[in-house]
Write a protein that holds these residues in place. Structure first.
Motif, short mmCIF file in Angstrom:
data_model
loop_
_atom_site.label_atom_id
_atom_site.label_comp_id
_atom_site.label_asym_id
_atom_site.label_seq_id
_atom_site.Cartn_x
_atom_site.Cartn_y
_atom_site.Cartn_z
N ASP A 106 -40.15 8.75 -26.91
CA ASP A 106 -40.99 7.66 -27.40
C ASP A 106 -40.60 7.28 -28.83
N ASP A 129 -42.45 5.97 -31.67
CA ASP A 129 -43.78 5.74 -32.20
C ASP A 129 -43.81 6.25 -33.63
N THR A 164 -38.59 5.98 -23.55
CA THR A 164 -39.63 5.89 -22.52
C THR A 164 -40.80 5.01 -22.92
N PHE A 165 -40.98 4.82 -24.23
CA PHE A 165 -42.07 3.99 -24.75
C PHE A 165 -41.73 3.60 -26.17
N ASP A 225 -43.70 1.47 -29.46
CA ASP A 225 -44.83 0.69 -29.98
C ASP A 225 -44.39 -0.03 -31.25
N THR A 271 -35.52 -1.39 -22.24
CA THR A 271 -36.39 -1.23 -21.08
C THR A 271 -37.30 -2.44 -20.98
N GLN A 326 -40.44 -2.52 -20.94
CA GLN A 326 -41.56 -2.35 -21.88
C GLN A 326 -41.15 -2.77 -23.29
#
Length: 111
Positions: free
Chosen positions: A19, A21, A50-51, A53, A75, A77
């Motif tokens: 991630d 973040d 994977t993520f 923000d 990705t 996202q």
């Protein structure tokens, strides 16, 4: 957060895993700071992210001397995040990082 850094001449590819973040932002910025001054292009390979923000937005807007920054292997996202950021803050020109509509596999680079 694990980051692979590959340097090829004046180009460096950073591939974070996991991630993006605020918990990992300083580590990622440290990877940037550790690059030699001779690097003129930084490529963030996001295939293993994977993520992401708003910390990802802070990361790609981190000043890097005279290096050009580009994103690859985004990705869905991450694309949605940049699209939302573009809609809310159009003057920041986040859309310059989005894949080209003509070829979704490529991304535009920034100066």
């Amino acid at each position: 957060m694990y980051v692979t850094t590959e340097q090829h001449g004046r180009s460096a590819t950073l591939t974070p895993r996991g991630d993006i973040d605020f918990a990992g932002l300083e580590q990622l910025r440290a990877c940037l700071a550790g690059l030699p001054d001779t690097v003129g292009e930084v490529i963030w390979d996001l295939r293993d992210v994977t993520f992401m923000d708003v910390a990802g937005l802070h990361l790609i807007s981190t000043p890097i001397a005279a290096a050009r920054v580009s994103l690859t292997n985004m990705t869905p996202q991450a694309v949605r995040l940049l699209e939302a950021a573009t809609a809310v803050f159009p003057r920041q020109e986040w859309d310059r990082h989005l894949p080209s509509p003509a070829d979704p596999g490529l991304v535009r680079a920034t100066a």
